[in-house]
Write an enzyme that holds these catalytic residues in place. Sequence first.
Site, short mmCIF file in Angstrom:
data_model
loop_
_atom_site.label_atom_id
_atom_site.label_comp_id
_atom_site.label_asym_id
_atom_site.label_seq_id
_atom_site.Cartn_x
_atom_site.Cartn_y
_atom_site.Cartn_z
N ARG A 285 0.81 -1.24 0.00
CA ARG A 285 0.00 0.00 0.00
C ARG A 285 0.83 1.28 0.00
NH1 ARG A 285 -2.89 -3.05 3.67
NH2 ARG A 285 -4.65 -4.08 2.66
N GLU B 41 11.83 19.38 -23.78
CA GLU B 41 11.03 19.74 -22.59
C GLU B 41 11.58 21.00 -21.93
OE1 GLU B 41 8.25 18.26 -21.92
OE2 GLU B 41 8.37 16.30 -22.87
N ARG C 232 -1.74 22.48 -13.92
CA ARG C 232 -0.72 21.53 -14.33
C ARG C 232 -0.82 21.18 -15.81
NH1 ARG C 232 1.75 16.39 -10.91
NH2 ARG C 232 3.09 15.68 -12.59
#
Length: 358
Positions: free
Chosen positions: A121, A185, A241
């Site tokens: 988890r 980028e 974003r």
Amino acid sequence: MEKIRVELGERSYNIFIGRGLLKEIAKTIRRFDFSSKIALISNPTVYGFYGKEVSAAIRASGHDLIEVLIPDGEEYKSLADTEKIYRALLEAKLDRRSALIALGGGVIGDITGFAAATYMRGIDFIQVPTTLLAQVDSSVGGKTGVNHPLGKNMIGAFWQPRLVWIDTATLETLPRREFLSGLSEVIKYGVMWDEKFFAYLDANRDKILSLDPAALTYLIKRSCEIKSEVVSKDERESGLRAILNFGHTIGHAIETITGYKKYLHGEAVAVGMYMEARLSHQLGFIDNKTVARIKALIDSFELPSEMPDEIEMDNLLEKMQLDKKTVSGRMHFVLPEAVGSVKIHSETTKEDIVKLAE
Ligand SMILES: NC(=O)c1ccc[n+]([C@@H]2O[C@H](COP(=O)([O-])OP(=O)(O)OC[C@H]3O[C@@H](n4cnc5c(N)ncnc54)[C@H](O)[C@@H]3O)[C@@H](O)[C@H]2O)c1
């Protein structure tokens, strides 16, 4: 050594950038409260250059380290390979306080982050990115995941690293084409956020292309700062974003049409940035001079800008309309309003795109 703090409340973390940092990694790891069992995830290419050094340093600091190597290639960013990582972690009995270390490019970073997000988890992980793309983009921001045969990056989780550790010297072994692709980028950050940075890239092209250490450190730092600032304001891409996708709507469609074989990601994004700048001009948001400035910078970094002949507009449109961001036939685009600023335009029509081919 440069340091950037990514502010995300209790998930905040630091990015360190410098030449020769790999040999210092064990010291930093010791500062965290990890259990003794740690796993290094890499691929044979990157491991061949840097793996032994990193593993030896971590073992010397008292950790019980296991190594998991995934074959080199995008096709191994898969659930099947994630399963191999889980198996190795379980066999070696890594526990909830263990950490994974991703040593490699975006493929290794994404799959390691996803394995960390889901093992027991969720356990900690550290990004040690070794491609320019990973250093300026994929290692920061917490998007992790793998591909599915029906779609790229379709299985994943937001899971922030505890640390991003960037050794700029690793770029010296990176194939030049991969380096240039990562610069796409970097150019994107200049166009979407920071005109001064755009001008810096223009003025320092020769230094950057010859891997001048100070220039590399600066451009990675500024790129990480910009990405961190955007991600801090909108961790899960509910708004701002999305501007990081400038060049990517068309870029992704090009990659899909060419089967992810002909173009590296940054190359497709470079074409996408020029096309989207032209679209912005066509819609009246920027003048011709700004489009020419963006194209000139892309070209000067030896990246493609023109749409390849083999790509038919109908095909491109079809791929973009399949995009989940298309609503009632109107497509979302991130379009420059100037060098250093973009806006999200949600009203792009089919006709606007067709006109680009004229
Ligand atoms: N999570 C995100 O936010 C995010 C953002 C952008 C891209 N991505 C993902 O990143 C992946 C692409 O990453 P990439 O461009 O780094 O590709 P990559 O990880 O495949 O690396 C490219 C090649 O360079 C080699 N390599 C890596 N470092 C090296 C070094 N220092 N010296 C020599 N060779 C080296 C690799 O073995 C590989 O062959 C894609 O899967 C993409 O989906 C993720």
